[in-house]
Design an enzyme around this catalytic site. Sequence first.
Site, PDB file in Angstrom:
ATOM      1  CE1 TYR A  31       1.103  -0.116   4.414  1.00 34.34           C
ATOM      2  CE2 TYR A  31      -0.003   1.995   4.322  1.00 34.34           C
ATOM      3  CZ  TYR A  31       0.836   1.123   4.963  1.00 34.34           C
ATOM      4  OH  TYR A  31       1.413   1.483   6.152  1.00 34.34           O
ATOM      5  CE  LYS A 145       3.229   3.300   3.199  1.00 29.59           C
ATOM      6  NZ  LYS A 145       3.351   3.400   4.647  1.00 29.59           N
ATOM      7  CD  GLU A 177      10.068   2.159  10.516  1.00 27.00           C
ATOM      8  OE1 GLU A 177       9.854   3.106   9.769  1.00 27.00           O
ATOM      9  OE2 GLU A 177       9.905   0.969  10.167  1.00 27.00           O
ATOM     10  CG  LEU A 201       8.350   2.583   4.788  1.00 26.55           C
ATOM     11  CD1 LEU A 201       8.139   1.386   3.870  1.00 26.55           C
ATOM     12  CD2 LEU A 201       7.031   3.287   5.039  1.00 26.55           C
TER      13      LEU A 201
HETATM   14  N1  PDD Z   1       2.856   5.287   7.440  1.00 24.04           N
HETATM   15  N2  PDD Z   1       7.531   4.070   8.949  1.00 24.04           N
HETATM   16  C1  PDD Z   1       6.387   3.371   9.007  1.00 24.04           C
HETATM   17  C2  PDD Z   1       6.360   2.076   9.731  1.00 24.04           C
HETATM   18  C3  PDD Z   1       5.219   3.890   8.397  1.00 24.04           C
HETATM   19  O1  PDD Z   1       4.077   3.202   8.437  1.00 24.04           O
HETATM   20  C4  PDD Z   1       5.286   5.155   7.749  1.00 24.04           C
HETATM   21  C5  PDD Z   1       4.093   5.769   7.081  1.00 24.04           C
HETATM   22  C6  PDD Z   1       6.505   5.832   7.723  1.00 24.04           C
HETATM   23  C7  PDD Z   1       6.669   7.173   7.045  1.00 24.04           C
HETATM   24  O2  PDD Z   1       6.611   7.012   5.648  1.00 24.04           O
HETATM   25  P1  PDD Z   1       6.111   8.180   4.696  1.00 24.04           P
HETATM   26  O3  PDD Z   1       6.899   9.400   5.031  1.00 24.04           O
HETATM   27  O4  PDD Z   1       6.396   7.675   3.333  1.00 24.04           O
HETATM   28  O5  PDD Z   1       4.646   8.350   4.955  1.00 24.04           O
HETATM   29  C8  PDD Z   1       7.615   5.256   8.325  1.00 24.04           C
HETATM   30  C9  PDD Z   1       1.675   5.700   6.714  1.00 24.04           C
HETATM   31  C10 PDD Z   1       1.440   7.163   6.736  1.00 24.04           C
HETATM   32  C11 PDD Z   1       0.481   4.882   7.194  1.00 24.04           C
HETATM   33  O6  PDD Z   1       0.657   3.676   7.303  1.00 24.04           O
HETATM   34  O7  PDD Z   1      -0.596   5.424   7.394  1.00 24.04           O
END
Ligand code: PDD
Length: 282
Positions: A31, A145, A177, A201
């Site tokens: 996703y 992801k 993270e 991620l």
């Molecule tokens: N989550 N790390 C994890 C585990 C995440 O699920 C996310 C983002 C990030 C940050 O990634 P980005 O900057 O590309 O959004 C880091 C999204 C927002 C979610 O699952 O809703």
Amino acid sequence: MTKMIFNDQIMERENIVDIEDRAYQFGDGIYEVIGVYGGKPFLLDEHMERLQRSAKEIQLSLPYTMEQLRRNLVQLVKTNELDEGIIYMQVSRGVSSREHYFPGNSITPVTIAYTRAEERMSATEDAGATAVLVEDIRWLRCDIKTLNLLPNTLAKQKAVENNAIEAILHRGDTVTEASASNVFIVKEGELFTHPANNYILNGITRRKVIQLCESLGIQVHEEAFTVKTLLQADEVFVTATKSDIIPILKIDNQSIGQESPGKITRKIIQSFRSAIRELEKS
Ligand code: PDD
């Protein structure tokens, strides 16, 4: 009622989950969450590239070209007249009689996307928030992801139960993270964040922050750090799509730094906001 994408069609939003969709039974899919500002998806190419990478890593062949997916998402935002919010998109391996192994070429991946209006978290960005520490119990391919988010939801739940915005994850002594965001610390004017390997991620917001820091002349070290270093940092912030950059002022009830939010964090937030303003004007 807003519309959704089902495969390559924009249609009325309906509940069309098949009970034998592998996303539903195995979390077998990938996703993206993409921010929308001023009716425009932010960093869309970067999200599309990451989707493509995630697909490759789980041996899922995307049924549409990047250009088609991109065009459909832009059209969806227009159709739904979304000014500010997010696009959620997922691709599952598809629908097939339940077996753990891949069903072969007989199934087509199922692509869905929808939008949600959401306000910017500017007040929290200005005020800062708190976090808790949670052991990172996830698998060893956090760089993909995927839809398997149970450890992330358990961690976030712990944060919410403690009136915190995020759960900062650590594998033993090492900070990785957070449950749904990346973690940065500031030490003597320089930034540190976990390297983009299989333990985290590689966030699109994380990458944008690193890029902005280059033009701000702030040095960024993609180096792992310990929980002790985190707690002794001058500043801490987390980054993710749509929540953007949230300063963390307290972790497990321990205050971080002197100033809250810190000077470097505020500088980066300002620079991030200008990047968004540029998108809105474009
Ligand atoms: N989550 N790390 C994890 C585990 C995440 O699920 C996310 C983002 C990030 C940050 O990634 P980005 O900057 O590309 O959004 C880091 C999204 C927002 C979610 O699952 O809703």
